[in-house]
Design a protein around this motif. Sequence first.
Motif, mmCIF file in Angstrom:
data_model
loop_
_atom_site.group_PDB
_atom_site.id
_atom_site.type_symbol
_atom_site.label_atom_id
_atom_site.label_comp_id
_atom_site.label_asym_id
_atom_site.label_seq_id
_atom_site.Cartn_x
_atom_site.Cartn_y
_atom_site.Cartn_z
ATOM 1 N N ILE A 125 0.809 -1.228 0.000
ATOM 2 C CA ILE A 125 0.000 0.000 0.000
ATOM 3 C C ILE A 125 0.835 1.269 0.000
ATOM 4 N N ALA A 126 2.095 1.193 0.442
ATOM 5 C CA ALA A 126 2.894 2.413 0.635
ATOM 6 C C ALA A 126 3.905 2.671 -0.469
ATOM 7 N N ALA A 127 4.316 1.643 -1.194
ATOM 8 C CA ALA A 127 5.367 1.828 -2.191
ATOM 9 C C ALA A 127 5.013 2.871 -3.253
ATOM 10 N N PRO A 128 3.792 2.873 -3.815
ATOM 11 C CA PRO A 128 3.486 3.893 -4.833
ATOM 12 C C PRO A 128 3.584 5.319 -4.308
ATOM 13 N N ALA A 129 3.215 5.536 -3.039
ATOM 14 C CA ALA A 129 3.244 6.890 -2.480
ATOM 15 C C ALA A 129 4.661 7.428 -2.368
ATOM 16 N N LEU A 130 5.629 6.535 -2.233
ATOM 17 C CA LEU A 130 7.016 6.983 -2.120
ATOM 18 C C LEU A 130 7.506 7.586 -3.430
ATOM 19 N N PHE A 131 7.063 7.026 -4.552
ATOM 20 C CA PHE A 131 7.547 7.480 -5.864
ATOM 21 C C PHE A 131 6.563 8.375 -6.607
ATOM 22 N N HIS A 132 5.284 8.293 -6.275
ATOM 23 C CA HIS A 132 4.251 9.035 -7.010
ATOM 24 C C HIS A 132 3.259 9.658 -6.011
ATOM 25 N N ARG A 133 3.786 10.433 -5.091
ATOM 26 C CA ARG A 133 2.940 10.928 -4.004
ATOM 27 C C ARG A 133 1.789 11.779 -4.520
ATOM 28 N N HIS A 134 2.023 12.642 -5.507
ATOM 29 C CA HIS A 134 0.965 13.532 -5.989
ATOM 30 C C HIS A 134 -0.137 12.751 -6.706
ATOM 31 N N GLU A 135 0.227 11.711 -7.442
ATOM 32 C CA GLU A 135 -0.793 10.886 -8.095
ATOM 33 C C GLU A 135 -1.616 10.119 -7.058
ATOM 34 N N VAL A 136 -0.935 9.610 -6.039
ATOM 35 C CA VAL A 136 -1.649 8.915 -4.961
ATOM 36 C C VAL A 136 -2.584 9.890 -4.249
ATOM 37 N N MET A 137 -2.115 11.109 -4.018
ATOM 38 C CA MET A 137 -2.936 12.133 -3.369
ATOM 39 C C MET A 137 -4.181 12.436 -4.213
ATOM 40 N N GLN A 138 -4.005 12.470 -5.544
ATOM 41 C CA GLN A 138 -5.140 12.733 -6.431
ATOM 42 C C GLN A 138 -6.181 11.620 -6.324
ATOM 43 N N ILE A 139 -5.732 10.367 -6.303
ATOM 44 C CA ILE A 139 -6.654 9.234 -6.173
ATOM 45 C C ILE A 139 -7.359 9.267 -4.826
ATOM 46 N N PHE A 140 -6.604 9.536 -3.768
ATOM 47 C CA PHE A 140 -7.206 9.618 -2.434
ATOM 48 C C PHE A 140 -8.221 10.752 -2.362
ATOM 49 N N GLY A 141 -7.986 11.807 -3.161
ATOM 50 C CA GLY A 141 -8.917 12.929 -3.187
ATOM 51 C C GLY A 141 -10.285 12.546 -3.717
ATOM 52 N N TYR A 142 -10.369 11.453 -4.493
ATOM 53 C CA TYR A 142 -11.661 10.952 -4.937
ATOM 54 C C TYR A 142 -12.389 10.208 -3.815
ATOM 55 N N LEU A 143 -11.635 9.743 -2.822
ATOM 56 C CA LEU A 143 -12.183 8.872 -1.786
ATOM 57 C C LEU A 143 -12.402 9.572 -0.454
ATOM 58 N N ALA A 144 -11.741 10.700 -0.251
ATOM 59 C CA ALA A 144 -11.823 11.414 1.022
ATOM 60 C C ALA A 144 -11.551 12.896 0.766
ATOM 61 N N PRO A 145 -11.874 13.771 1.725
ATOM 62 C CA PRO A 145 -11.622 15.207 1.550
ATOM 63 C C PRO A 145 -10.126 15.490 1.352
ATOM 64 N N PRO A 146 -9.791 16.562 0.628
ATOM 65 C CA PRO A 146 -8.382 16.920 0.426
ATOM 66 C C PRO A 146 -7.610 17.082 1.731
ATOM 67 N N SER A 147 -8.289 17.536 2.787
ATOM 68 C CA SER A 147 -7.614 17.710 4.071
ATOM 69 C C SER A 147 -7.132 16.379 4.635
ATOM 70 N N SER A 148 -7.727 15.271 4.200
ATOM 71 C CA SER A 148 -7.286 13.941 4.619
ATOM 72 C C SER A 148 -6.357 13.319 3.590
ATOM 73 N N ALA A 149 -6.631 13.558 2.311
ATOM 74 C CA ALA A 149 -5.879 12.901 1.246
ATOM 75 C C ALA A 149 -4.388 13.244 1.297
ATOM 76 N N GLU A 150 -4.058 14.516 1.503
ATOM 77 C CA GLU A 150 -2.647 14.915 1.476
ATOM 78 C C GLU A 150 -1.838 14.310 2.624
ATOM 79 N N PRO A 151 -2.273 14.457 3.890
ATOM 80 C CA PRO A 151 -1.476 13.864 4.966
ATOM 81 C C PRO A 151 -1.407 12.340 4.910
ATOM 82 N N VAL A 152 -2.473 11.683 4.408
ATOM 83 C CA VAL A 152 -2.437 10.223 4.298
ATOM 84 C C VAL A 152 -1.408 9.810 3.250
#
Length: 292
Positions: A125-152
């Motif tokens: 679950i964590a490997a993609p965030a290490l190399f593609h954090r902004h893309e992971v943040m964008q996907i998380f933004g579809y699932l939760a508020p931006p205030s949660s997506a970025e820190p996660v």
Amino acid sequence: MKAAPPWQTWLFLLATASAILSMGIIQPDLTAQAFILVALVAVFGLPHGALDLPIAQKLWPLEGWRGTLRFSTLYLGIAGLVLIFWIIAPGAALVAFLAYSSVHFSADWDDSPAILRWTGGIATIAAPALFHRHEVMQIFGYLAPPSSAEPVATGLAALGVAALIGLAGALALRSDLRGRAALEQGTLWVAALSLAPILYFVVYFCALHSVRHMTEALDWTKDRRTAAWTAVLLSGLTVVAAGVASMLIRASDPISIEDTISKTVFIGLAALTVPHMLLVDRFQRHARRNPA
């Protein structure tokens, strides 16, 4: 726990290499990646979870249609509670989903020492965030508020660093760990570096996790043909339900297609993963005590 057959490792390596080569040529955008996710998860991912009913029928005496109905009601009831939790507290639900997914996926290396189970579970679950954090943040933004997506996403990147250091340190200190599990986890990291996060998830989920669980479940189930057909039927029903859910989401809120797909697939997987994980944990403990 019986060791996973070697062909699963080579299948995962081949699938990863093929994906890296193909995606390097095609270079799909996020919408195309979302459609690839839906198609491959439906064909290769869902059947492994659809084996839950045959597994339950062997674990417990689900006599007749009433027993099956009671199990299905409990299973779907748990999934429904997860959906309600996600609607009420999407940020907390996202964190919980990632945490229990890590624990669940670590079982792919259940026949390995604890250090490799945990480095593998975290890496999934964590490997993609290490190399593609902004893309992971964008996907998380579809699932939760931006205030949660970025820190996660940032927290996952930090966990990815810890998992990578842990894996490298373990392999440097212990030569007995340099086997197929280490090769698979090395391949995970290569996939995470080389592929977009959604495509990374597709390769791991379909070519390693689903294959490994489905093979283990079918080996343990006596009537493999019936179990396989049950899995196909339930997978088809799940795809239809997901299609209806997607249309309802789009009708209630005219959002982008990748947003709709991400919500349907990942939140749907989250809801179904909780009862699935509880059942698989029981199944694996029973299988250790009663090998096929």
